[in-house]
Write a protein that holds these residues in place. Structure first.
Motif, PDB file in Angstrom:
ATOM      1  N   THR A  48      40.737  21.296  55.267  1.00 41.38           N
ATOM      2  CA  THR A  48      40.016  22.584  54.396  1.00 41.38           C
ATOM      3  C   THR A  48      38.391  22.492  55.117  1.00 41.38           C
ATOM      4  OG1 THR A  48      40.746  21.812  51.564  1.00 41.38           O
ATOM      5  CG2 THR A  48      39.039  22.884  51.826  1.00 41.38           C
ATOM      6  N   ASN A  49      38.007  21.027  55.488  1.00 38.33           N
ATOM      7  CA  ASN A  49      36.720  21.755  56.312  1.00 38.33           C
ATOM      8  C   ASN A  49      37.046  22.469  57.634  1.00 38.33           C
ATOM      9  OD1 ASN A  49      33.962  22.482  56.032  1.00 38.33           O
ATOM     10  ND2 ASN A  49      33.946  19.257  56.491  1.00 38.33           N
ATOM     11  N   ASN A  50      37.899  20.980  58.228  1.00 32.63           N
ATOM     12  CA  ASN A  50      37.735  20.504  59.669  1.00 32.63           C
ATOM     13  C   ASN A  50      38.989  21.393  60.612  1.00 32.63           C
ATOM     14  OD1 ASN A  50      35.112  19.175  60.473  1.00 32.63           O
ATOM     15  ND2 ASN A  50      36.365  18.076  58.293  1.00 32.63           N
ATOM     16  N   CYS A  51      38.945  21.941  61.562  1.00 31.36           N
ATOM     17  CA  CYS A  51      40.458  21.780  62.091  1.00 31.36           C
ATOM     18  C   CYS A  51      39.942  19.814  63.651  1.00 31.36           C
ATOM     19  CB  CYS A  51      40.769  22.644  63.123  1.00 31.36           C
ATOM     20  SG  CYS A  51      41.944  23.507  64.010  1.00 31.36           S
ATOM     21  N   ARG A  52      41.693  19.657  63.553  1.00 29.12           N
ATOM     22  CA  ARG A  52      41.683  18.343  64.353  1.00 29.12           C
ATOM     23  C   ARG A  52      42.375  18.630  64.991  1.00 29.12           C
ATOM     24  NH1 ARG A  52      39.443  15.785  59.635  1.00 29.12           N
ATOM     25  NH2 ARG A  52      37.096  15.290  59.821  1.00 29.12           N
ATOM     26  N   ALA A  59      51.653   3.929  74.167  1.00 24.37           N
ATOM     27  CA  ALA A  59      50.992   2.714  74.679  1.00 24.37           C
ATOM     28  C   ALA A  59      52.081   1.741  74.204  1.00 24.37           C
ATOM     29  CB  ALA A  59      50.025   2.315  74.628  1.00 24.37           C
ATOM     30  N   ARG A  60      51.682   0.184  74.535  1.00 24.41           N
ATOM     31  CA  ARG A  60      52.656  -1.092  73.258  1.00 24.41           C
ATOM     32  C   ARG A  60      52.460  -0.997  72.229  1.00 24.41           C
ATOM     33  NH1 ARG A  60      56.402  -3.297  76.671  1.00 24.41           N
ATOM     34  NH2 ARG A  60      56.608  -2.794  78.915  1.00 24.41           N
ATOM     35  N   ASP A  61      50.801  -1.264  72.666  1.00 32.26           N
ATOM     36  CA  ASP A  61      50.343  -1.257  71.148  1.00 32.26           C
ATOM     37  C   ASP A  61      49.366   0.172  69.784  1.00 32.26           C
ATOM     38  OD1 ASP A  61      48.591  -0.473  73.054  1.00 32.26           O
ATOM     39  OD2 ASP A  61      46.255  -1.684  72.737  1.00 32.26           O
ATOM     40  N   GLY A  62      50.338   0.953  70.641  1.00 31.90           N
ATOM     41  CA  GLY A  62      50.369   2.020  69.508  1.00 31.90           C
ATOM     42  C   GLY A  62      50.516   3.368  70.521  1.00 31.90           C
ATOM     43  N   PHE A  63      49.105   3.962  70.691  1.00 32.10           N
ATOM     44  CA  PHE A  63      49.053   4.508  71.603  1.00 32.10           C
ATOM     45  C   PHE A  63      47.484   5.477  72.063  1.00 32.10           C
ATOM     46  CE2 PHE A  63      47.718   6.592  67.527  1.00 32.10           C
ATOM     47  CZ  PHE A  63      47.114   6.530  67.838  1.00 32.10           C
ATOM     48  N   ARG A  64      47.329   5.524  73.627  1.00 33.94           N
ATOM     49  CA  ARG A  64      46.094   5.886  73.731  1.00 33.94           C
ATOM     50  C   ARG A  64      45.741   8.009  74.525  1.00 33.94           C
ATOM     51  NH1 ARG A  64      44.921   7.466  79.561  1.00 33.94           N
ATOM     52  NH2 ARG A  64      47.205   7.160  79.925  1.00 33.94           N
ATOM     53  N   VAL A  65      44.595   7.565  73.590  1.00 32.31           N
ATOM     54  CA  VAL A  65      44.207   8.609  73.038  1.00 32.31           C
ATOM     55  C   VAL A  65      43.529   9.669  74.686  1.00 32.31           C
ATOM     56  CG1 VAL A  65      42.461  11.416  72.618  1.00 32.31           C
ATOM     57  CG2 VAL A  65      43.160   8.485  70.783  1.00 32.31           C
ATOM     58  N   VAL A  66      44.497  10.599  74.845  1.00 30.85           N
ATOM     59  CA  VAL A  66      43.947  11.576  76.190  1.00 30.85           C
ATOM     60  C   VAL A  66      43.073  12.743  76.141  1.00 30.85           C
ATOM     61  CG1 VAL A  66      45.275  13.069  77.805  1.00 30.85           C
ATOM     62  CG2 VAL A  66      46.307  10.859  77.703  1.00 30.85           C
ATOM     63  N   ASP A  67      43.509  13.178  74.622  1.00 32.76           N
ATOM     64  CA  ASP A  67      42.334  14.348  74.948  1.00 32.76           C
ATOM     65  C   ASP A  67      42.340  14.599  73.101  1.00 32.76           C
ATOM     66  OD1 ASP A  67      40.243  16.861  74.869  1.00 32.76           O
ATOM     67  OD2 ASP A  67      42.088  17.977  75.998  1.00 32.76           O
ATOM     68  N   SER A  68      41.219  14.974  73.082  1.00 35.28           N
ATOM     69  CA  SER A  68      40.184  14.803  71.230  1.00 35.28           C
ATOM     70  C   SER A  68      39.738  16.145  71.694  1.00 35.28           C
ATOM     71  CB  SER A  68      40.061  14.065  70.266  1.00 35.28           C
ATOM     72  OG  SER A  68      38.423  13.925  71.218  1.00 35.28           O
ATOM     73  N   PHE A  69      39.734  17.137  70.310  1.00 36.15           N
ATOM     74  CA  PHE A  69      39.035  18.232  69.211  1.00 36.15           C
ATOM     75  C   PHE A  69      38.900  18.165  67.957  1.00 36.15           C
ATOM     76  CE2 PHE A  69      39.169  22.725  67.501  1.00 36.15           C
ATOM     77  CZ  PHE A  69      37.580  23.148  68.808  1.00 36.15           C
ATOM     78  N   SER A  70      37.419  18.521  67.289  1.00 33.03           N
ATOM     79  CA  SER A  70      37.067  18.453  66.275  1.00 33.03           C
ATOM     80  C   SER A  70      36.528  19.422  66.149  1.00 33.03           C
ATOM     81  CB  SER A  70      36.645  17.834  65.597  1.00 33.03           C
ATOM     82  OG  SER A  70      36.348  17.223  64.721  1.00 33.03           O
ATOM     83  N   ARG A  71      36.441  20.342  65.135  1.00 33.43           N
ATOM     84  CA  ARG A  71      35.627  21.195  64.669  1.00 33.43           C
ATOM     85  C   ARG A  71      35.374  21.722  62.918  1.00 33.43           C
ATOM     86  NH1 ARG A  71      34.897  27.314  68.032  1.00 33.43           N
ATOM     87  NH2 ARG A  71      34.137  25.959  69.143  1.00 33.43           N
ATOM     88  N   ILE A  72      34.384  22.058  63.080  1.00 32.17           N
ATOM     89  CA  ILE A  72      34.206  22.795  61.482  1.00 32.17           C
ATOM     90  C   ILE A  72      33.917  23.860  61.069  1.00 32.17           C
ATOM     91  CG2 ILE A  72      32.363  22.378  59.352  1.00 32.17           C
ATOM     92  CD1 ILE A  72      30.999  19.632  60.177  1.00 32.17           C
TER      93      ILE A  72
END
Length: 379
Positions: A48-52, A59-72
Motif C-alpha cells: 500500500t505504501n512501498n514497492c520493494r 546460499a547454504r545459510d539462506g541466500f545472498r542479496v545481489v541487488d535491492s530496490f525500495s521506493r515509497i
C-alpha cells in the motif's frame, strides 16, 4: 527485449532450461555471472505504501542479496475514502515497477524465478485488477494478489531466524500501509508452530488519513492525537483469535515480539541515533518497550519538519512514522512484552526462502547424483 510505449523493456518468459544448461557467456542460465554460481531469484512486493524488490542467490545459510530496490509509492493514498486506486498513485507505482523490471532484466533473472505479489491496496481497490493487468501488459511483470493469510505466513517465514529459541511464544507484527498482520506462535518440540493470526484493516497510510496531524504543535494536542491513533488500533486488536494461555505467557515475560516493517525500523534508527540508516545495525536489534516509547516521544517532539530532516525517516515518511509508532504501541500494550526484536526483513525474504526451498533437490536426488559420480548441486 520488446519495448513498451514508454521505452521500458518488458520481462518475457523464456522456455525453461535445466540448471546445467549454459547461457552464451558460459554462466548457468539466469545467473548473470560466470562459473558454477547458482541462478538468481527475485522477490517483488507491491504494498500500500512501498514497492520493494530483492534479487538474491541461494546460499547454504539462506541466500545472498545481489541487488535491492525500495521506493515509497503510496499506492493506497485516498483508497480508504474512495475505494479506488488514485490515478497519480497508480502512475507512481507503475514507474517504480518499471524500474524493478529493468533491474530484473539487467541482472538476468529468469521470469520463472521471480515471485511478484501485491497486497492490501490491490486487494481492496475496485480497480485493483485493472491496475494489475496494466502492469502485466506494460512491463511483463505478473503480480499475484495474495490474501492476508499468505501475507502473514510469508512475513513469519522471513523472520524465523530472529526468534529467541528460549522464548515460549512469539508475536510477529507486520505493519503495512493498509493493514497490519499479526501472527502468534508457540514453541514446541519441533520448533515454533502457529497458534493464530489476524489481519487488522489498519496500516500507517489508513491511520494517518483517519487522524491528520493537528496544526497545534503543543505537547497536549500532540499527545491527544497520538493516543487517538493508539486507541484506533487497540480497538481492532480486541478481535485477536488466540488462546488466553498465550496471553499469559506474554504477561509472565516468557514471550517476545518481532516487528517487521518501517514502523519498527524507524523507531530503531531514532533509538540508535543513526545519522544514516544502516541495516546491519538495525536488523536483529533488541529494543525494550521503554526504548520504543522514548523513540516515539522524540518523534513527537521533532514535529513534521524535524522528522522530515531525520535521515532515517525523510520527507516521504515524515507524516506516517508516528502512525507506525502508534500501531506498535497498541500492540505492546495489548500483548505486554519487555522485548521486541527489530526485523528489516519479512515478506520478500519469505518469498525467496520458500521458492528456493521448493527448487532445492531432495536429499534422495542429491544422493543419487553423488552415487553416479556427478557433482552435488550448489545450494
Amino acid at each position: 527485449m520488446p519495448e513498451t510505449a514508454g521505452g521500458a523493456r518488458r520481462l518475457r518468459s523464456q522456455p525453461r532450461r535445466s540448471d546445467g544448461q549454459r547461457a552464451r557467456n558460459g554462466a548457468p542460465a539466469g545467473s548473470g555471472a560466470p562459473g558454477r554460481e547458482t541462478p538468481l531469484y527475485g522477490a517483488l512486493d507491491l504494498g500500500t505504501n512501498n514497492c520493494r524488490l530483492l534479487i538474491a542467490r541461494p546460499a547454504r545459510d539462506g541466500f545472498r542479496v545481489v541487488d535491492s530496490f525500495s521506493r515509497i509509492v503510496r499506492l493506497g493514498e485516498g483508497l480508504s475514502r474512495t475505494g479506488r486506486l488514485d490515478d497519480a498513485a497508480m502512475h507512481r507505482a507503475y514507474e517504480a515497477l518499471a524500474l524493478c523490471g529493468e533491474r530484473l532484466i539487467r541482472r538476468g533473472v529468469d521470469p520463472d524465478r521471480l515471485m511478484a505479489v501485491a497486497t492490501q491496496a490491490c486487494r481492496q481497490a475496485d480497480n485493483g485488477p485493472a491496475f494489475i493487468e496494466r502492469v502485466r501488459a506494460g512491463t511483463g511483470l505478473r503480480l499475484r494478489v495474495i490474501d492476508p493469510v499468505e501475507e502473514a505466513r510469508l512475513s513469519v517465514e522471513g523472520c524465523l531466524n530472529l526468534f529467541d529459541p528460549a522464548a515460549e511464544a512469539v508475536l510477529v507484527v507486520d505493519v503495512g500501509g493498509g493493514s497490519t498482520e499479526l501472527s502468534w506462535l508457540r514453541r514446541s518440540a519441533s520448533g515454533f508452530v502457529s497458534e493464530g493470526w489476524m489481519s487488522a484493516p489498519i496500516g500507517v497510510v489508513t491511520l494517518a488519513e483517519r487522524h491528520p496531524e493537528p496544526a497545534d504543535t503543543g505537547p497536549a494536542a500532540h499527545a491527544a492525537w497520538y493516543e487517538a491513533m493508539v486507541a484506533d488500533m487497540a480497538a481492532a486488536l480486541t478481535a485477536a483469535p488466540v488462546d488466553p494461555a498465550i496471553r499469559r505467557l506474554f504477561a509472565a515475560g516468557r514471550a517476545h515480539l518481532v516487528g517487521t516493517s518501517g514502523a519498527i525500523t524507524s523507531l530503531a534508527g531514532i533509538h540508535l541515533g543513526l545519522e544514516r540508516y544502516q541495516r546491519n545495525l538495525v536488523d536483529g536489534l533488541w529494543m525494550t518497550r521503554a526504548d520504543c516509547e522514548a523513540a516515539a516521544e522524540r518523534l513527537k517532539a521533532l514535529g513534521p519538519h524535524g522528522r522530515a530532516a531525520e535521515s532515517c525517516i525523510g520527507p516521504d515518511r515524515a507524516d506516517l512514522v508516528l502512525a507506525g509508532a502508534a500501531i506498535m504501541a497498541a500492540v505492546q500494550r495489548a500483548w505486554p512484552s519487555e522485548r521486541v526484536r527489530v526485523a528489516d526483513r519479512g515478506l520478500r525474504e519469505g518469498l525467496l526462502l520458500r521458492r528456493m526451498r521448493e527448487d532445492r533437490p531432495s536429499p534422495r536426488r542429491r544422493r543419487r547424483r553423488r552415487g553416479g559420480g556427478g557433482q552435488p548441486p550448489a545450494t
